[in-house]
Design a protein around this motif. Structure first.
Motif, PDB file in Angstrom:
ATOM      1  N   SER A 140       0.583  -1.246  -0.107  1.00  0.00           N
ATOM      2  CA  SER A 140       0.025  -0.038  -0.157  1.00  0.00           C
ATOM      3  C   SER A 140       0.779   1.317   0.021  1.00  0.00           C
ATOM      4  N   GLU A 141       1.986   1.340   0.209  1.00  0.00           N
ATOM      5  CA  GLU A 141       2.913   2.681   0.306  1.00  0.00           C
ATOM      6  C   GLU A 141       3.266   3.205  -1.233  1.00  0.00           C
ATOM      7  N   LYS A 142       3.074   4.336  -1.497  1.00  0.00           N
ATOM      8  CA  LYS A 142       3.451   4.932  -2.747  1.00  0.00           C
ATOM      9  C   LYS A 142       4.725   4.501  -3.202  1.00  0.00           C
ATOM     10  N   THR A 162      -0.131   6.426  -1.580  1.00  0.00           N
ATOM     11  CA  THR A 162      -0.221   5.526  -0.524  1.00  0.00           C
ATOM     12  C   THR A 162      -1.801   5.386  -0.216  1.00  0.00           C
TER      13      THR A 162
END
Length: 224
Positions: free
Chosen positions: A144-146, A167
DNA sequence: GCGACAG
DNA sequence: ATCTTGTCGC
């Protein structure tokens, strides 16, 4: 529709051998985004391209035109509908960007000939495909993190990248169009991100064609 | 036949 | 893609 679906697919099959996927040879200093805006009940469309300086993402130039489409939208054959308008906007540019990012896929396509790839071959220019939805192939969800990403696989072949551009927001689909590598594609799109899901290139191009459709700006070429 | 299917 | 305002959630 001056060309049949069968002929269009045959053309893609013939063009796929012309696709070149390789690293860019020199550092880039400009990127551009291209997009179209459609009229609800007519064949009128506006096409636009916005060139941005690479570090900084400041607008360098832009071109916008109004034309008509003659091919209906068919998944897998998007290029036959959008290529003509995009070519007009492209030819209006006095300065060409080092790389062009188009709304749609590159080689992440059933016949490896998405809009970005088709355009790149015809204009003989580096291109990248950046879509909001997947068209073909399978992939696992990236973290889920950019910046997190996974590859899109089709028939055991790597055809694209599922990239978390922001994100906790649904990912975007990036794939090489022509004359760029997977790494180039991912890195360039990453460099075009600000605080939104979509890269500034496509956001600026989208805003431009919508302004033109509402008569809020004039068609033509402008350098800043 | 059924489901999927960029913009 | 297009028709469209407020609203829920991080």
């Amino acid at each position: 529709m001056y060309i049949s679906v069968k002929e269009a697919k045959a053309k893609q099959e013939k063009m796929r051998e012309q696709v070149v996927i390789k690293p860019l040879e020199k550092e880039i200093s400009t990127v551009a985004g291209a997009d179209l805006s459609f009229d609800k009940n007519s064949d009128k469309v506006q096409a636009g391209i916005v060139i941005l300086r690479l570090p900084g993402l400041k607008v360098v130039a832009r071109s916008a035109v109004t034309t008509e489409v003659d091919f209906t939208y068919i998944p897998g054959l998007l290029a036959f509908r959008e290529l003509p308008p995009l070519k007009k906007a492209w030819k209006l540019l006095k300065i060409k960007p080092d790389v062009l990012i188009l709304d749609g896929h590159g080689i992440a396509h059933p016949r490896r000939l998405g809009l970005a790839t088709h355009f790149g071959i015809l204009m003989d220019h580096p291109t990248i495909g950046c879509a909001k939805n997947n068209l073909t192939g399978n992939f696992e969800q990236p973290r889920s993190e950019k910046g997190s990403y996974r590859y899109i696989i089709d028939d055991g072949e790597r055809i694209g990248i599922v990239l978390r551009s922001r994100t906790n927001v649904n990912p975007i689909f990036v794939s090489p169009g022509h004359k760029v590598s997977f790494e180039d594609s991912r890195e360039i799109v990453m460099r075009c991100l600000s605080r939104y899901k979509l890269p500034e290139t496509t956001r600026k191009a989208h805003a431009l064609v919508n302004r033109l459709r509402r008569g809020e700006t004039e068609p033509g070429y402008i350098e800043f």
